[in-house]
Write a protein that holds these residues in place. Structure first.
Motif, PDB file in Angstrom:
ATOM      1  N   ARG A 216      40.676  31.871  39.818  1.00 54.83           N
ATOM      2  CA  ARG A 216      39.255  32.184  39.685  1.00 54.83           C
ATOM      3  C   ARG A 216      38.655  31.458  38.494  1.00 54.83           C
ATOM      4  N   THR A 352      36.740  39.088  37.504  1.00 55.34           N
ATOM      5  CA  THR A 352      36.559  38.627  38.878  1.00 55.34           C
ATOM      6  C   THR A 352      35.082  38.423  39.201  1.00 55.34           C
ATOM      7  N   ASN A 354      34.109  38.586  42.275  1.00 56.91           N
ATOM      8  CA  ASN A 354      33.914  39.402  43.476  1.00 56.91           C
ATOM      9  C   ASN A 354      33.297  40.735  43.055  1.00 56.91           C
ATOM     10  N   ARG A 356      32.341  43.362  44.636  1.00 54.40           N
ATOM     11  CA  ARG A 356      32.912  44.576  45.229  1.00 54.40           C
ATOM     12  C   ARG A 356      34.215  44.944  44.526  1.00 54.40           C
ATOM     13  N   LYS A 357      35.058  43.951  44.279  1.00 51.61           N
ATOM     14  CA  LYS A 357      36.319  44.227  43.590  1.00 51.61           C
ATOM     15  C   LYS A 357      36.070  44.703  42.162  1.00 51.61           C
TER      16      LYS A 357
END
Length: 444
Positions: A216, A352, A354, A356-357
């Protein structure tokens, strides 16, 4: 002068004079509530009057031997000679008293307005005289948000290895000031880009070459800088209560930048092309402790930072909240007084992209903190102890203080963490059962 132009209030005044130290001391003794002369060797006498601190230094015209950073002290005869020996032009300005004449022979005010760091003379000469000035450039970049002039950056890069003649204690002090600055990331980047980090914190440079397992980030180095920034954002106000981790907090910041220090040493490439860093937190804790000891940090700081590095991954075993109360108790007990810092380091370690994560991780940690608070309220986890003290254990087993009693105490502490409060009678039965099963009991 620099702070005055920047609008930064200071009760510490630095003055320079043609007067010799003995004469300065007589004058200050008549003015101040207290005086000190610890810097007499370098021409400096200090005094305090109320909240105001003054340090007066005789004009200097130092020379350096090129082997150490300690100057061969020579007193100068005029202000211009004194100012040219300063580290940067923004620190080479003065206000002549009593007529308030502004003295700026090297364009410090222009550099201040342009937020630029230059040296009064040739940068290579300045850094050759005192290599610590290169670290000060990184520190000022972090503290003041200044850019380093191209010729200064070039000299820092070409002369980085000369930092090796500077004592670990002086490097530590500059590094701490950098880490406590408003934007330490800027200073850290300068240390790495110029090669200075290769001399005083080589592990930081090595991280730049290690791609993380999630791909990432460009590398573990960039991830660590992001974690540092996020940890700083989670610090409490400087005057806040201890549980808020008032900023700037050196322990938290050091743990943030060093938390993945063990990844390069533990990197393994998998057959499917993946990368793993198994047990990097354990390896990293040892590496962090070794590096901080080399920089002459105090034992408490070394212990706290390395412990945070060791524990920073523990939360990820929590899953969706599967931990038992016993596991939560151990998390709190292992963190001890570092728990509030561990909370912030763990949250900062989520980088992250992301959403949602990231939100799932945030909610999960919220849940863990809520469980910790519930258990603390019910069991006073911060004060958790075996339900039998050392004297009671010794009396029950008929043994004197020593290693055996210490092992018995640890066993009861483990029982307390696993089962919670069970009462003295049950604790006594647990102790006797452990004693009977001990393999060494036959030898006692």
């Amino acid at each position: 002068m620099r702070d005055a132009f920047l609008g930064r209030e200071s009760h510490d005044l630095d003055l320079t004079t043609s007067a010799m130290p003995d004469e300065t001391e007589r004058i200050l003794a008549a003015w101040g509530d207290a005086t000190w002369d610890m810097g007499r060797e370098f021409g400096t006498i200090g005094a305090r009057r109320g909240a105001t601190v003054v340090e007066v230094t005789t004009y200097r015209a130092d020379a350096y031997d090129g082997q150490t950073r300690k100057p061969v002290v020579a007193f100068g005869e005029n202000l211009d000679d004194d100012l040219v020996r300063r580290d940067f032009t923004v620190n080479a300005m003065a206000l002549r008293l009593p007529d308030l004449q502004f003295v700026d022979p090297h364009g410090g005010l222009e550099d201040l307005a342009g937020r630029r760091l230059r040296t009064p003379g040739a940068a290579e000469v300045s850094f050759g005289d005192d290599p610590l000035r290169m670290m000060r450039a990184a520190r000022f970049a972090a503290q003041l948000g200044f850019d380093v002039a191209p010729e200064v950056r070039t000299a820092m890069t070409e002369m980085a290895t000369s930092l090796g003649i500077v004592s670990a204690e002086r490097i530590r002090d500059e590094f701490s000031k950098l880490m406590l600055a408003a934007d330490p990331v800027t200073g850290l980047r300068l240390l790495v880009d110029t090669g200075l980090a290769d001399v005083m914190l080589p592990e930081l440079s090595v991280m730049r070459e290690t791609v993380d397992e999630h791909r990432r980030h460009k590398d573990v180095y960039e991830h660590s800088l992001t974690v540092l920034r996020q940890a700083i954002a989670l610090e409490g106000p400087h005057d806040g209560p201890p549980e808020s981790v008032p900023g700037p907090d050196l322990v938290l910041r050091l743990a943030a930048i060093l938390h993945d220090i063990g990844k390069p040493a533990t990197r393994r490439f998998e057959p499917d092309g993946g990368v793993t860093f198994h047990h990097h937190e354990v390896v990293g804790a040892k590496m962090a402790a070794k590096r901080l000891r080399a920089l002459r940090y105090d034992k408490e700081t070394v212990k706290a930072v390395s412990r945070l590095v060791e524990l920073h991954l523990r939360f990820h075993g929590y899953g969706s909240g599967e931990w038992t109360d016993s596991a939560v108790r151990r998390y709190v007990t292992d963190a001890g007084p570092l728990l509030t810092r561990l909370h912030r380091l763990t949250r900062a370690d989520c980088t992250t992209r992301n959403r949602r994560k990231a939100e799932t991780l945030r909610r999960t940690y919220d849940s863990l903190e809520a469980r910790i608070e519930t258990l603390m309220d019910a069991e006073e986890l911060k004060k958790v102890r075996p339900e039998l003290d050392g004297n009671e254990i010794g009396e029950i087993l008929g043994i004197s203080p020593g290693p055996v009693l210490g092992r018995a105490y640890k066993h009861l502490l483990s029982v307390r963490l696993d089962q919670g409060p069970i009462g003295k009678d049950a604790a006594r039965e647990e102790l006797l059962a452990w004693w009977a099963k001990r393999p060494e009991s036959a030898a006692d």
